[in-house]
Design a protein around this motif. Structure first.
Motif, PDB file in Angstrom:
ATOM      1  N   LEU A 236       0.827  -1.204   0.000  1.00  0.00           N
ATOM      2  CA  LEU A 236       0.000   0.000   0.000  1.00  0.00           C
ATOM      3  C   LEU A 236       0.865   1.259   0.000  1.00  0.00           C
ATOM      4  O   LEU A 236       0.572   2.233  -0.715  1.00  0.00           O
ATOM      5  N   LEU A 237       1.911   1.256   0.793  1.00  0.00           N
ATOM      6  CA  LEU A 237       2.819   2.407   0.818  1.00  0.00           C
ATOM      7  C   LEU A 237       3.511   2.603  -0.525  1.00  0.00           C
ATOM      8  O   LEU A 237       3.606   3.721  -1.037  1.00  0.00           O
ATOM      9  N   ALA A 238       3.978   1.501  -1.101  1.00  0.00           N
ATOM     10  CA  ALA A 238       4.729   1.599  -2.352  1.00  0.00           C
ATOM     11  C   ALA A 238       3.849   2.055  -3.507  1.00  0.00           C
ATOM     12  O   ALA A 238       4.336   2.724  -4.437  1.00  0.00           O
ATOM     13  N   GLN A 239       2.568   1.711  -3.476  1.00  0.00           N
ATOM     14  CA  GLN A 239       1.684   1.988  -4.611  1.00  0.00           C
ATOM     15  C   GLN A 239       0.651   3.077  -4.296  1.00  0.00           C
ATOM     16  O   GLN A 239      -0.381   3.157  -4.964  1.00  0.00           O
ATOM     17  N   GLN A 240       0.933   3.933  -3.332  1.00  0.00           N
ATOM     18  CA  GLN A 240      -0.067   4.916  -2.940  1.00  0.00           C
ATOM     19  C   GLN A 240      -0.404   5.882  -4.071  1.00  0.00           C
ATOM     20  O   GLN A 240      -1.577   6.260  -4.255  1.00  0.00           O
ATOM     21  N   ASP A 241       0.575   6.289  -4.869  1.00  0.00           N
ATOM     22  CA  ASP A 241       0.282   7.206  -5.983  1.00  0.00           C
ATOM     23  C   ASP A 241      -0.620   6.545  -7.010  1.00  0.00           C
ATOM     24  O   ASP A 241      -1.560   7.167  -7.528  1.00  0.00           O
ATOM     25  N   ALA A 242      -0.348   5.286  -7.319  1.00  0.00           N
ATOM     26  CA  ALA A 242      -1.179   4.563  -8.285  1.00  0.00           C
ATOM     27  C   ALA A 242      -2.603   4.407  -7.759  1.00  0.00           C
ATOM     28  O   ALA A 242      -3.579   4.522  -8.523  1.00  0.00           O
ATOM     29  N   LEU A 243      -2.747   4.169  -6.463  1.00  0.00           N
ATOM     30  CA  LEU A 243      -4.075   4.027  -5.875  1.00  0.00           C
ATOM     31  C   LEU A 243      -4.838   5.348  -5.920  1.00  0.00           C
ATOM     32  O   LEU A 243      -6.035   5.381  -6.262  1.00  0.00           O
ATOM     33  N   VAL A 244      -4.169   6.435  -5.607  1.00  0.00           N
ATOM     34  CA  VAL A 244      -4.806   7.762  -5.673  1.00  0.00           C
ATOM     35  C   VAL A 244      -5.293   8.036  -7.091  1.00  0.00           C
ATOM     36  O   VAL A 244      -6.420   8.505  -7.310  1.00  0.00           O
ATOM     37  N   GLN A 245      -4.465   7.740  -8.083  1.00  0.00           N
ATOM     38  CA  GLN A 245      -4.827   8.002  -9.475  1.00  0.00           C
ATOM     39  C   GLN A 245      -5.977   7.120  -9.936  1.00  0.00           C
ATOM     40  O   GLN A 245      -6.888   7.569 -10.646  1.00  0.00           O
ATOM     41  N   ALA A 246      -5.958   5.846  -9.543  1.00  0.00           N
ATOM     42  CA  ALA A 246      -7.021   4.932  -9.962  1.00  0.00           C
ATOM     43  C   ALA A 246      -8.368   5.353  -9.378  1.00  0.00           C
ATOM     44  O   ALA A 246      -9.389   5.356 -10.087  1.00  0.00           O
ATOM     45  N   ILE A 247      -8.383   5.719  -8.096  1.00  0.00           N
ATOM     46  CA  ILE A 247      -9.641   6.129  -7.466  1.00  0.00           C
ATOM     47  C   ILE A 247     -10.159   7.405  -8.104  1.00  0.00           C
ATOM     48  O   ILE A 247     -11.367   7.535  -8.382  1.00  0.00           O
ATOM     49  N   SER A 248      -9.276   8.347  -8.388  1.00  0.00           N
ATOM     50  CA  SER A 248      -9.705   9.586  -9.036  1.00  0.00           C
ATOM     51  C   SER A 248     -10.256   9.320 -10.430  1.00  0.00           C
ATOM     52  O   SER A 248     -11.255   9.913 -10.845  1.00  0.00           O
ATOM     53  N   ALA A 249      -9.640   8.401 -11.153  1.00  0.00           N
ATOM     54  CA  ALA A 249     -10.134   8.052 -12.492  1.00  0.00           C
ATOM     55  C   ALA A 249     -11.539   7.466 -12.408  1.00  0.00           C
ATOM     56  O   ALA A 249     -12.406   7.771 -13.240  1.00  0.00           O
ATOM     57  N   ASP A 250     -11.790   6.644 -11.416  1.00  0.00           N
ATOM     58  CA  ASP A 250     -13.112   6.034 -11.281  1.00  0.00           C
ATOM     59  C   ASP A 250     -14.176   7.077 -10.949  1.00  0.00           C
ATOM     60  O   ASP A 250     -15.324   6.962 -11.401  1.00  0.00           O
ATOM     61  N   PHE A 251     -13.824   8.076 -10.158  1.00  0.00           N
ATOM     62  CA  PHE A 251     -14.794   9.094  -9.769  1.00  0.00           C
ATOM     63  C   PHE A 251     -14.969  10.187 -10.821  1.00  0.00           C
ATOM     64  O   PHE A 251     -15.952  10.925 -10.767  1.00  0.00           O
ATOM     65  N   GLY A 252     -14.017  10.313 -11.732  1.00  0.00           N
ATOM     66  CA  GLY A 252     -14.056  11.457 -12.633  1.00  0.00           C
ATOM     67  C   GLY A 252     -13.426  12.670 -11.992  1.00  0.00           C
ATOM     68  O   GLY A 252     -13.253  13.708 -12.621  1.00  0.00           O
ATOM     69  N   ASN A 253     -13.100  12.621 -10.782  1.00  0.00           N
ATOM     70  CA  ASN A 253     -12.228  13.467  -9.969  1.00  0.00           C
ATOM     71  C   ASN A 253     -12.502  13.164  -8.518  1.00  0.00           C
ATOM     72  O   ASN A 253     -13.593  13.401  -8.017  1.00  0.00           O
ATOM     73  N   ARG A 254     -11.527  12.570  -7.869  1.00  0.00           N
ATOM     74  CA  ARG A 254     -11.556  12.394  -6.414  1.00  0.00           C
ATOM     75  C   ARG A 254     -10.349  13.138  -5.875  1.00  0.00           C
ATOM     76  O   ARG A 254      -9.219  12.914  -6.327  1.00  0.00           O
ATOM     77  N   SER A 255     -10.587  14.016  -4.931  1.00  0.00           N
ATOM     78  CA  SER A 255      -9.499  14.760  -4.306  1.00  0.00           C
ATOM     79  C   SER A 255      -8.414  13.808  -3.822  1.00  0.00           C
ATOM     80  O   SER A 255      -8.688  12.854  -3.091  1.00  0.00           O
TER      81      SER A 255
END
Length: 480
Positions: free
Chosen positions: A55-74
């Protein structure tokens, strides 16, 4: 027409393949559990540490994936409300796991001596977790941590509404766990229903109350115990004395986080009748202070998809048509960045006052006396959370004693969910069962009572035939 039929056939075939894969994965996990039914504390701690590292190593990828799913997630909301509590939950469990696993000594009554008693905490087996779309990381990792800490195998069904996040979570967990320990299922609603029908040793579902009923029915066929984390209409009470700025700012944070798409978001606010106008202005100032503009603001999270946007627009139209006054806090929308709105003059005929809102709409309900506020809440289904704003200690105690809810915050919102040492769970229509922290370990464990005796057997004194003098003495001493 031919193309449509071909698509439907392909979709059906894909679903059948996914259901077959579910059953095969379940069989592998059941077999693996049988081979190692009581993993050591060291092994469980290593599982949790591996999860933390990925989770620590991939936090940026997780942030980007969640934002992509929402159409913008802070990005900050994902870090604060998903990644941070997931990591803290892992740390909390690893630091306390050996203590949780330790057998608990219990008392043996005098008439059963000599003997000893204890409770041992045994893994249940294979645990199923059904994850919603609104917090797809935290609501997967939270129960996963509890299930792994308790020594179980785990199958996770991710939401079809967050395809990028779901695929990434599947890939990341596959990097650190074999499939017979943790597996992730993807797919549409029919895959979710097939998942809930598997004979798990425990099933945890987070989502809508309406869907929770179907999940519980499916689990009942296997007598699978369930933990249901649902939702409902969580009220906030503004007292007659609390400074309006204090209350408005804290309620606004709880309601605007994730654009209100939070199961414990304040769903409506009870405000003293004479303070409604002042609260509206204080709340407007708080929201506009958080988000000076809506357009192109990366901090303002979008509604997850068009279907949810249409649902919320329908609530607004229904409320207007039935006499509500809608107070928008921004001039216009931008795509699925839906303007935050207050609703005044609401009544029980409006959908917005019947259904969980799950979006940036906040009804305000006036009351005359605090007893009226309590009565209003108690006449309705019990909510997942309740929020009270006021500094009078006596009134705070009344809130705790005279209302029912899954959890309470006094003078705050949401943050009780992030406390690892507090159980989290609903009551009645808002859910059943608890998890987080120690309660999560207990939920996913069997607390097995064990009575131990050695060579000397005092119980022989009460064996048949009955009517002996010693038996009569036992009755005289203990049947009273």
């Amino acid at each position: 027409m031919v193309a449509d039929i071909a698509y439907l056939e392909q979709s059906l075939q894909s679903s059948q393949q996914q259901v077959g894969a579910l059953q095969a994965s379940f069989a592998r996990q059941r077999q693996a559990f049988a081979a190692n039914p009581m993993p050591s504390a060291e092994q469980r701690i290593q599982w949790l540490k591996d999860l933390r590292e990925v989770l620590l190593a991939q936090q940026d990828a997780l942030v980007q994936a969640i934002s992509a799913d929402f159409g913008n997630r802070s990005a900050d909301e994902t870090l604060l409300a998903e990644l941070m509590p997931s990591l803290h939950g892992i740390h909390y469990a690893t630091q306390r796991l050996k203590k949780w696993m330790r057998p608990s000594r219990r008392r043996v009554a005098l008439q059963f001596m000599p003997a000893s008693a204890k409770v041992i905490y045994q893994p249940l087996g294979v645990v199923g977790i059904i994850v919603p779309w609104n917090y797809p990381l935290f609501l997967a990792m939270g129960p996963l941590v509890g299930a792994l800490a308790a020594g179980n195998r785990v199958m996770i069904k991710m939401s079809e509404s967050t395809p990028a996040t779901s695929q990434l979570v599947k890939e990341l967990l596959a990097q650190v766990f074999p499939e017979d320990l943790v597996s992730v299922a993807l797919g549409e609603a029919e895959v979710g229903m097939a998942f809930s029908r598997l004979p798990f040793d425990h099933l945890l579902f987070t989502g809508a109350t309406s869907v929770g009923r179907h999940v519980m029915r499916a689990a009942a066929d296997n007598l699978t115990p369930v933990t249901l984390e649902l939702g409902g209409k969580s009220p906030a009470i503004v007292s007659a004395e609390v400074p309006l700025r204090d209350a408005a700012e804290r309620i606004a944070f709880g309601k605007t986080l994730n654009a209100g798409q939070t199961c414990v978001a304040p769903d409506y606010v009870l405000v003293p009748k004479e303070r409604v106008e002042g609260f509206v202005e204080a709340y407007r100032a708080a929201v506009q202070g958080f988000y000076p503009q809506l357009a192109d603001n990366p901090d303002y999270t979008a509604i997850i998809n068009e279907r949810q946007q249409q649902r919320l627009d329908g609530y607004l139209e229904d409320a207007r048509s039935k006499g509500a006054t809608v107070v928008p806090l921004f001039a216009e929308a931008q795509g699925r960045r839906m303007p935050h709105c207050l609703l005044l003059d609401v009544n029980d005929e409006m959908q917005v006052m019947q259904d969980e809102i799950f979006g940036p709409l906040l009804p305000i309900v006036p009351y005359e006396h605090i007893d009226d506020a309590f009565a209003y809440i108690n006449l309705r289904p019990r909510p997942l959370a309740l929020y009270y704003f006021g500094y009078d200690r006596g009134e705070q105690q009344r809130v705790l004693h005279e209302t029912h809810s899954g959890g309470v915050c006094l003078n705050d919102t949401l943050l009780h969910v992030a406390q690892d040492d507090l159980p989290f769970g609903g009551i009645g229509p808002s859910g059943m069962g608890h998890y987080h922290g120690h309660e999560g370990f207990l939920t996913f464990s069997k607390a097995k009572g064990v009575l131990s005796k050695q060579r000397f057997n005092a119980a022989r004194l009460i064996y048949p035939p009955y009517g002996k003098t010693l038996q009569k003495l036992v009755y005289k001493l203990f049947v009273r």
